[in-house]
Design a protein around this motif. Structure first.
Motif, mmCIF file in Angstrom:
data_model
loop_
_atom_site.group_PDB
_atom_site.id
_atom_site.type_symbol
_atom_site.label_atom_id
_atom_site.label_comp_id
_atom_site.label_asym_id
_atom_site.label_seq_id
_atom_site.Cartn_x
_atom_site.Cartn_y
_atom_site.Cartn_z
ATOM 1 N N ILE A 1 1.053 -1.004 0.258
ATOM 2 C CA ILE A 1 0.001 0.533 -0.067
ATOM 3 C C ILE A 1 0.751 1.482 0.162
ATOM 4 C CG2 ILE A 1 -1.858 1.722 1.577
ATOM 5 C CD1 ILE A 1 -2.878 -1.668 2.031
ATOM 6 N N ASN A 2 1.851 1.448 0.750
ATOM 7 C CA ASN A 2 3.283 2.373 0.411
ATOM 8 C C ASN A 2 3.997 2.758 -0.154
ATOM 9 O OD1 ASN A 2 2.094 3.556 3.297
ATOM 10 N ND2 ASN A 2 3.384 1.644 4.405
ATOM 11 N N GLY A 3 3.733 1.716 -1.422
ATOM 12 C CA GLY A 3 4.340 1.729 -2.235
ATOM 13 C C GLY A 3 5.641 0.920 -2.656
ATOM 14 N N GLU A 4 5.765 0.323 -1.867
ATOM 15 C CA GLU A 4 7.266 -1.035 -1.619
ATOM 16 C C GLU A 4 7.363 -1.803 -2.918
ATOM 17 O OE1 GLU A 4 9.124 -1.605 2.246
ATOM 18 O OE2 GLU A 4 7.615 -0.070 3.049
ATOM 19 N N VAL A 5 8.778 -1.674 -3.355
ATOM 20 C CA VAL A 5 8.941 -3.051 -4.348
ATOM 21 C C VAL A 5 9.480 -3.789 -4.036
ATOM 22 C CG1 VAL A 5 9.711 -3.374 -6.516
ATOM 23 C CG2 VAL A 5 9.104 -0.983 -6.225
ATOM 24 N N MET A 6 8.585 -4.950 -3.782
ATOM 25 C CA MET A 6 8.802 -6.215 -3.466
ATOM 26 C C MET A 6 9.093 -7.789 -4.089
ATOM 27 S SD MET A 6 7.000 -6.125 0.140
ATOM 28 C CE MET A 6 4.795 -6.991 -0.580
ATOM 29 N N PRO A 7 9.991 -8.300 -3.748
ATOM 30 C CA PRO A 7 9.938 -9.529 -4.873
ATOM 31 C C PRO A 7 8.758 -10.213 -4.170
ATOM 32 C CG PRO A 7 11.433 -9.604 -3.361
ATOM 33 C CD PRO A 7 10.593 -8.277 -2.693
ATOM 34 N N ALA A 8 7.529 -11.041 -5.158
ATOM 35 C CA ALA A 8 6.273 -12.289 -4.744
ATOM 36 C C ALA A 8 7.546 -13.019 -3.850
ATOM 37 C CB ALA A 8 5.133 -12.027 -5.775
ATOM 38 N N VAL A 9 7.927 -12.654 -3.031
ATOM 39 C CA VAL A 9 8.057 -14.577 -2.015
ATOM 40 C C VAL A 9 6.918 -14.717 -1.495
ATOM 41 C CG1 VAL A 9 10.745 -13.127 -1.932
ATOM 42 C CG2 VAL A 9 8.743 -12.967 0.139
ATOM 43 N N VAL A 10 7.231 -15.957 -1.314
ATOM 44 C CA VAL A 10 6.678 -17.204 -0.900
ATOM 45 C C VAL A 10 6.943 -17.735 0.649
ATOM 46 C CG1 VAL A 10 5.025 -19.463 -0.217
ATOM 47 C CG2 VAL A 10 4.925 -18.164 -2.342
#
Length: 329
Positions: free
Chosen positions: A301-310
């Motif tokens: 929601i805060n716009g952080e770019v994250m890897p789509a990890v499990v």
């Protein structure tokens, strides 16, 4: 009470209080706690409409669940609700009990700032819909693997493995598995752990069965095995409700648990530690699951770019009274 009263009580500026109320990531954690403490002591209620207007957000997080008849869901929801409240968000629940209900009513950007899907039924369709509408979301206890969606799951394979290893360690060589519906990834993973533990011990599955996640389903399977004279010395049930049905069926036939047959469940439902025999089971780390899920969603929601990890969490085997060493004949 107004924002100036909160600022005076906390010893901080009105700007800092406003940033906390609006969930700004730039506030130091210590200052955030001071403001939240002052808000609680003063019973200050920020104007949610004005806050939403300032932030350009609704201040609401939606959660889609399948039902309330499970203490696992209850524990996840409680943690999620508490963590969201600490950050100034409200939790809106949508209960989807069958696959014919259509698109979830929460799936609109003007209704929620983000979505948490907990054990979704129509998982593939929900994921596609949320992506199309560009709504931030995370998956909890999902059944499908997605390369581009952050999710939090329990290591069901490890749970099935540890449960079966426990029974093997008690001397059991005839161990059966009763799982829920085979369409669920969690069911398959628990069975995979069961098979691996047997294979390492040089054993083969005594028998496997799939049924609903209900007491009556476990009861019916056990009754059929009794009629067919195909009882093992131990049963790993991939669900507590199934396990309770098994115990009840055995009891009616004068078969003692754990003296004659050992039974293991999965989930650690709230009541299984209160019946006799108290059920040996595998507990899922639902508090950790809910907490991590909220953290991931807030970053999105805060716009952080994250890897789509499990994120895979380890379950815990709880040994109680429904398992014992195999009876020698």
């Amino acid at each position: 009470m107004n924002i100036h009263d909160v600022a005076k009580k906390s010893g901080l500026s009105v700007v800092t209080v406003s940033r906390v109320i609006n969930n700004s990531p730039s506030v130091r954690e210590g200052n955030r706690r001071k403001v939240l403490s002052a808000i609680e002591e003063l019973n200050y209620q920020p104007n949610s409409a004005a806050r939403s207007l300032v932030r350009g957000k609704t201040g609401v997080i939606g959660m889609s669940i399948t039902n309330f008849n499970d203490s696992f869901y209850d524990r996840v929801i409680r943690v999620v609700n508490r963590k969201l409240a600490e950050q100034g968000y409200f939790l809106a629940l949508s209960i989807t009990e069958n696959e014919d209900e259509g698109v979830n009513f929460l799936f609109q950007k003007d209704r929620v700032d983000g979505i948490i899907l907990l054990s979704p039924i129509e998982e593939k369709e929900y994921v596609e819909e949320l992506k199309r509408k560009n709504i931030p979301f995370v998956l909890l206890d999902n059944q499908l693997q997605h390369e581009d969606v952050p999710s939090v799951v329990v290591d069901n394979y490890q749970g099935g493995y540890e449960a079966t290893k426990h029974l093997i360690g008690l001397g059991h060589t005839q161990i059966a598995y009763i799982g829920g519906p085979s369409v669920f990834l969690s069911v398959a993973e628990r069975k995979r752990g069961y098979v691996q533990a047997l294979d390492e011990a040089g054993l083969t599955p005594f028998g496997t069965e799939y049924c609903g996640f209900t007491v009556s389903s476990g009861y019916e399977v056990a009754k059929r095995w009794i009629r067919e004279d195909k009882l093992p010395t131990a049963i790993f049930s991939g669900d507590d409700f199934i396990a309770l049905g098994v115990v009840q069926a055995l009891r009616e036939e004068g078969i003692l648990v754990p003296q004659d047959i050992s039974v293991v469940g999965f989930d650690d439902q709230q009541f299984v530690g209160e019946f006799y025999p108290r059920l040996t089971t595998v507990r899922q780390p639902e508090a950790q699951m809910g907490s991590i899920g909220v953290d991931l969603l807030m970053k999105l929601i805060n716009g952080e770019v994250m890897p789509a990890v499990v994120t895979k969490l380890a379950p815990q085997l709880l040994v109680r009274e429904s398992t014992a060493s195999v009876r020698l004949t």
